[in-house]
Design a protein around this motif. Sequence first.
Motif, PDB file in Angstrom:
ATOM      1  N   ASP A 498     -15.960 -10.485 -21.886  1.00  0.00           N
ATOM      2  CA  ASP A 498     -15.747 -11.873 -21.475  1.00  0.00           C
ATOM      3  C   ASP A 498     -16.598 -12.856 -22.298  1.00  0.00           C
ATOM      4  O   ASP A 498     -16.574 -14.056 -22.037  1.00  0.00           O
ATOM      5  CB  ASP A 498     -16.035 -12.043 -19.974  1.00  0.00           C
ATOM      6  CG  ASP A 498     -17.456 -11.623 -19.600  1.00  0.00           C
ATOM      7  OD1 ASP A 498     -18.173 -11.086 -20.466  1.00  0.00           O
ATOM      8  OD2 ASP A 498     -17.856 -11.827 -18.434  1.00  0.00           O
ATOM      9  N   ALA A 499     -17.357 -12.364 -23.253  1.00  0.00           N
ATOM     10  CA  ALA A 499     -18.155 -13.238 -24.136  1.00  0.00           C
ATOM     11  C   ALA A 499     -18.292 -12.527 -25.479  1.00  0.00           C
ATOM     12  O   ALA A 499     -19.367 -12.055 -25.842  1.00  0.00           O
ATOM     13  CB  ALA A 499     -19.531 -13.511 -23.514  1.00  0.00           C
ATOM     14  N   PRO A 500     -17.172 -12.412 -26.211  1.00  0.00           N
ATOM     15  CA  PRO A 500     -17.168 -11.534 -27.385  1.00  0.00           C
ATOM     16  C   PRO A 500     -17.970 -12.059 -28.586  1.00  0.00           C
ATOM     17  O   PRO A 500     -18.276 -11.290 -29.489  1.00  0.00           O
ATOM     18  CB  PRO A 500     -15.684 -11.425 -27.751  1.00  0.00           C
ATOM     19  CG  PRO A 500     -15.012 -12.542 -27.052  1.00  0.00           C
ATOM     20  CD  PRO A 500     -15.844 -12.971 -25.906  1.00  0.00           C
ATOM     21  N   ALA A 501     -18.336 -13.322 -28.575  1.00  0.00           N
ATOM     22  CA  ALA A 501     -19.061 -13.864 -29.739  1.00  0.00           C
ATOM     23  C   ALA A 501     -20.561 -13.625 -29.587  1.00  0.00           C
ATOM     24  O   ALA A 501     -21.073 -13.421 -28.483  1.00  0.00           O
ATOM     25  CB  ALA A 501     -18.779 -15.356 -29.857  1.00  0.00           C
ATOM     26  N   THR A 502     -21.255 -13.674 -30.729  1.00  0.00           N
ATOM     27  CA  THR A 502     -22.723 -13.623 -30.709  1.00  0.00           C
ATOM     28  C   THR A 502     -23.228 -15.058 -30.702  1.00  0.00           C
ATOM     29  O   THR A 502     -22.831 -15.865 -31.543  1.00  0.00           O
ATOM     30  CB  THR A 502     -23.231 -12.864 -31.953  1.00  0.00           C
ATOM     31  OG1 THR A 502     -22.673 -11.555 -31.926  1.00  0.00           O
ATOM     32  CG2 THR A 502     -24.751 -12.760 -31.965  1.00  0.00           C
ATOM     33  N   ASP A 503     -24.083 -15.360 -29.729  1.00  0.00           N
ATOM     34  CA  ASP A 503     -24.575 -16.730 -29.565  1.00  0.00           C
ATOM     35  C   ASP A 503     -25.899 -16.874 -30.322  1.00  0.00           C
ATOM     36  O   ASP A 503     -26.892 -16.243 -29.941  1.00  0.00           O
ATOM     37  CB  ASP A 503     -24.773 -16.991 -28.059  1.00  0.00           C
ATOM     38  CG  ASP A 503     -25.337 -18.378 -27.771  1.00  0.00           C
ATOM     39  OD1 ASP A 503     -25.778 -19.048 -28.722  1.00  0.00           O
ATOM     40  OD2 ASP A 503     -25.345 -18.763 -26.585  1.00  0.00           O
ATOM     41  N   PRO A 504     -25.948 -17.679 -31.379  1.00  0.00           N
ATOM     42  CA  PRO A 504     -27.176 -17.761 -32.181  1.00  0.00           C
ATOM     43  C   PRO A 504     -28.392 -18.209 -31.367  1.00  0.00           C
ATOM     44  O   PRO A 504     -29.524 -17.854 -31.696  1.00  0.00           O
ATOM     45  CB  PRO A 504     -26.846 -18.797 -33.267  1.00  0.00           C
ATOM     46  CG  PRO A 504     -25.441 -19.207 -33.074  1.00  0.00           C
ATOM     47  CD  PRO A 504     -24.873 -18.537 -31.860  1.00  0.00           C
ATOM     48  N   THR A 505     -28.169 -18.933 -30.276  1.00  0.00           N
ATOM     49  CA  THR A 505     -29.327 -19.377 -29.481  1.00  0.00           C
ATOM     50  C   THR A 505     -29.926 -18.233 -28.644  1.00  0.00           C
ATOM     51  O   THR A 505     -30.989 -18.373 -28.070  1.00  0.00           O
ATOM     52  CB  THR A 505     -28.954 -20.538 -28.526  1.00  0.00           C
ATOM     53  OG1 THR A 505     -28.041 -20.039 -27.543  1.00  0.00           O
ATOM     54  CG2 THR A 505     -28.331 -21.712 -29.275  1.00  0.00           C
ATOM     55  N   LEU A 506     -29.197 -17.105 -28.582  1.00  0.00           N
ATOM     56  CA  LEU A 506     -29.706 -15.975 -27.781  1.00  0.00           C
ATOM     57  C   LEU A 506     -30.304 -14.863 -28.647  1.00  0.00           C
ATOM     58  O   LEU A 506     -30.443 -13.714 -28.200  1.00  0.00           O
ATOM     59  CB  LEU A 506     -28.599 -15.408 -26.891  1.00  0.00           C
ATOM     60  CG  LEU A 506     -28.085 -16.352 -25.799  1.00  0.00           C
ATOM     61  CD1 LEU A 506     -27.056 -15.645 -24.921  1.00  0.00           C
ATOM     62  CD2 LEU A 506     -29.222 -16.878 -24.924  1.00  0.00           C
ATOM     63  N   ALA A 507     -30.696 -15.205 -29.856  1.00  0.00           N
ATOM     64  CA  ALA A 507     -31.365 -14.222 -30.719  1.00  0.00           C
ATOM     65  C   ALA A 507     -32.816 -14.080 -30.259  1.00  0.00           C
ATOM     66  O   ALA A 507     -33.765 -14.360 -30.991  1.00  0.00           O
ATOM     67  CB  ALA A 507     -31.282 -14.653 -32.172  1.00  0.00           C
ATOM     68  N   LYS A 508     -32.998 -13.679 -29.026  1.00  0.00           N
ATOM     69  CA  LYS A 508     -34.316 -13.514 -28.414  1.00  0.00           C
ATOM     70  C   LYS A 508     -34.283 -12.277 -27.539  1.00  0.00           C
ATOM     71  O   LYS A 508     -33.228 -11.892 -27.048  1.00  0.00           O
ATOM     72  CB  LYS A 508     -34.654 -14.678 -27.476  1.00  0.00           C
ATOM     73  CG  LYS A 508     -34.210 -15.992 -27.863  1.00  0.00           C
ATOM     74  CD  LYS A 508     -34.398 -16.941 -26.696  1.00  0.00           C
ATOM     75  CE  LYS A 508     -34.085 -18.340 -27.213  1.00  0.00           C
ATOM     76  NZ  LYS A 508     -34.268 -19.358 -26.253  1.00  0.00           N
ATOM     77  N   ARG A 509     -35.463 -11.763 -27.286  1.00  0.00           N
ATOM     78  CA  ARG A 509     -35.532 -10.593 -26.409  1.00  0.00           C
ATOM     79  C   ARG A 509     -35.402 -11.023 -24.955  1.00  0.00           C
ATOM     80  O   ARG A 509     -35.850 -12.093 -24.567  1.00  0.00           O
ATOM     81  CB  ARG A 509     -36.847  -9.859 -26.623  1.00  0.00           C
ATOM     82  CG  ARG A 509     -36.922  -9.348 -28.032  1.00  0.00           C
ATOM     83  CD  ARG A 509     -37.862  -8.193 -28.193  1.00  0.00           C
ATOM     84  NE  ARG A 509     -38.021  -8.030 -29.626  1.00  0.00           N
ATOM     85  CZ  ARG A 509     -39.129  -8.352 -30.296  1.00  0.00           C
ATOM     86  NH1 ARG A 509     -40.194  -8.770 -29.651  1.00  0.00           N
ATOM     87  NH2 ARG A 509     -39.161  -8.224 -31.592  1.00  0.00           N
ATOM     88  N   LEU A 510     -34.786 -10.128 -24.193  1.00  0.00           N
ATOM     89  CA  LEU A 510     -34.558 -10.386 -22.769  1.00  0.00           C
ATOM     90  C   LEU A 510     -35.446  -9.438 -21.966  1.00  0.00           C
ATOM     91  O   LEU A 510     -35.335  -8.218 -22.093  1.00  0.00           O
ATOM     92  CB  LEU A 510     -33.079 -10.152 -22.446  1.00  0.00           C
ATOM     93  CG  LEU A 510     -32.666 -10.297 -20.993  1.00  0.00           C
ATOM     94  CD1 LEU A 510     -32.952 -11.699 -20.462  1.00  0.00           C
ATOM     95  CD2 LEU A 510     -31.175  -9.971 -20.837  1.00  0.00           C
ATOM     96  N   LEU A 511     -36.317 -10.026 -21.166  1.00  0.00           N
ATOM     97  CA  LEU A 511     -37.217  -9.212 -20.340  1.00  0.00           C
ATOM     98  C   LEU A 511     -36.597  -9.013 -18.964  1.00  0.00           C
ATOM     99  O   LEU A 511     -35.835  -9.853 -18.488  1.00  0.00           O
ATOM    100  CB  LEU A 511     -38.572  -9.903 -20.195  1.00  0.00           C
ATOM    101  CG  LEU A 511     -39.253 -10.336 -21.492  1.00  0.00           C
ATOM    102  CD1 LEU A 511     -40.606 -10.971 -21.206  1.00  0.00           C
ATOM    103  CD2 LEU A 511     -39.402  -9.158 -22.442  1.00  0.00           C
ATOM    104  N   VAL A 512     -36.947  -7.901 -18.346  1.00  0.00           N
ATOM    105  CA  VAL A 512     -36.455  -7.619 -17.000  1.00  0.00           C
ATOM    106  C   VAL A 512     -37.548  -6.859 -16.255  1.00  0.00           C
ATOM    107  O   VAL A 512     -38.409  -6.231 -16.886  1.00  0.00           O
ATOM    108  CB  VAL A 512     -35.107  -6.839 -17.052  1.00  0.00           C
ATOM    109  CG1 VAL A 512     -35.261  -5.494 -17.725  1.00  0.00           C
ATOM    110  CG2 VAL A 512     -34.487  -6.634 -15.692  1.00  0.00           C
ATOM    111  N   GLY A 513     -37.545  -6.937 -14.961  1.00  0.00           N
ATOM    112  CA  GLY A 513     -38.555  -6.194 -14.190  1.00  0.00           C
ATOM    113  C   GLY A 513     -38.313  -6.370 -12.704  1.00  0.00           C
ATOM    114  O   GLY A 513     -37.306  -6.937 -12.275  1.00  0.00           O
TER     115      GLY A 513
END
Length: 532
Positions: A498-513
């Motif tokens: 549902d979001a097949p493109a790469t979003d240049p603004t999301l070139a960051k690491r995603l933390l979870v916990g």
Amino acid sequence: MTIERPALTVETDVLVIGGGMAAAWAAIGAAQAGAEVALVDKGFLGTSGVTATGGPNHWWVPPDPAERAAAVERRHASSLGLAERSWMHAILETTWRNLPRLEGYYPFAADGSGRTYYSGVRGPEYMRALRRYAEDLGVRILDHHPALELLLHQDGSVAGAAGYARLDRRDWSARAGAVVLATGGCAFRSGLLGSYNNTGDGHLMAAEAGAELSGMEFSVSYSLSPVWASTRTLPYTAARFYDADGAPLDIPPPGAGAAHLQGLARALEAGPVYADLEDAPEALRPILRRIQPATPPPFERRGLDLFKDRFQVALFGEGTIRGVGGLRIAGEACETTVTGLYAAGDTATRELVTGAISGGGSLNSAWALTSGLIAGEAAAGRTARDGRRADGAAHPAGRAGLRPAKSARSVDGRAAITLAGTQILEPTKALWRKAATLDASRLLLGDLWREIADHAGGEAGLPAIAAREAVAVTAMARWCTAAALARAESRGIHQRADAPATDPTLAKRLLVGGLDTVWTRFEAFASAEAAA
Ligand SMILES: Cc1cc2nc3c(=O)[nH]c(=O)nc-3n(C[C@H](O)[C@H](O)[C@H](O)COP(=O)(O)OP(=O)(O)OC[C@H]3O[C@@H](n4cnc5c(N)ncnc54)[C@H](O)[C@@H]3O)c2cc1C
């Protein structure tokens, strides 16, 4: 009747939890730095973990600055913005300097041009060599001593760990100045060769102590294997595929990444799929056994010639093993976000060196070796500086599966693992991720977590190990799902239909916990490099 023996207590400078290649290198690193080291493995150091069944290749580039820079640039480009060049150079250099130190322990072969061939090793012999190397350095190895939980000082720093010795049938507890977690990744009990012990126990223990994870959305990876046994991947690079009627199937080659897996998954959904390896390179046939000793036997036992006979195949999920995510590395010493706790190998995120794509094939091994050595050495340094701190009180950090939040009652751990694992492993969910299906998994896993956190556990010994595995798999599935939902784009091995493109603004690491409440948060910058 089982006779339980008095608990074993250990006091040491550095405690290493795990028994794969990262744990072995961590123990070696700590011992070489002068520390007294104890290592506890759920299995047997030498045969447990995913290296022991494989033929791992290490990322291996000679120390020529131009060659190294070119290799790093090539690989950095495919990391899709999440890797760090400094870490990539570090694993190349550390691997280059340290793998040859196994000379005398491992029978390295010639490379055909008069030099020694170091980078590719046979897993079983490699692990045996690491064990002997660690033993010669004085490491105390406690096989079949799974860790169940961490012990914490009042200030929240790590004081040691506790577990259960499954053959000796007794509890154990260890106090140490620092702890290295190297319990591997999590394959969600998919049946992947060598991964049975890899249930995410270290991630769970660390999270209970407050550690953060990173890159858990990059958890989609599969091995193609004969349907009756998980093997290694090597011979499938030249495979042609057929349906049950013998009609050829149009499946993109492995180099096509997600498209290859999607092609296979679609075909498998429609019916049985058969592989034909007749086109495999001639040169591979005589050496396959030498590279991947565990691959030929399942064929031989069925009287099949794997290069001549067609055979039915299936996908075996690899979760975060050849996926990427794990404990967040908070600094250059492979420290986690919990004081006194270090992470190595697949327990740690490998985004630092592989970014959004799998590090299987060579980077993961170079990372496991390097992060092990760095973490072990740093843990030794910490104890040398601050002491073991073994006198003060330490409290156990384990909750779900050990100390139920409400009444203890029987919870079917196997069913929990299957249910949680399906949310991650099911190819149609994993290869075409969508907000709606991810959200349904999130809700289902939330209910499952509540049930096991409230009621599972309360029993000592072997049942406690099983209960903790069910808890860990469920926690891992929740973190992967939450991260996959939060990253509303496609990047590397995380593909959102549902979001097949790469979003240049999301070139960051995603933390979870988080455990009872799972949270996600994007880091402000893609990497230390980008922040500089
Ligand atoms: C099919 C396949 C092929 C691969 N090929 C390559 C390759 O060619 N090159 C490459 O770079 N990488 C490759 N990889 C990846 C590589 O195998 C891993 O990155 C590497 O094995 C990681 O080592 P590890 O020590 O972190 O984990 P593992 O080797 O999985 O070891 C984990 C250890 O932790 C122990 N453990 C688990 N829970 C507990 C607990 N509660 N208490 C105590 N101990 C515990 C386990 O018993 C085990 O000993 C491949 C992976 C797969 C699946």
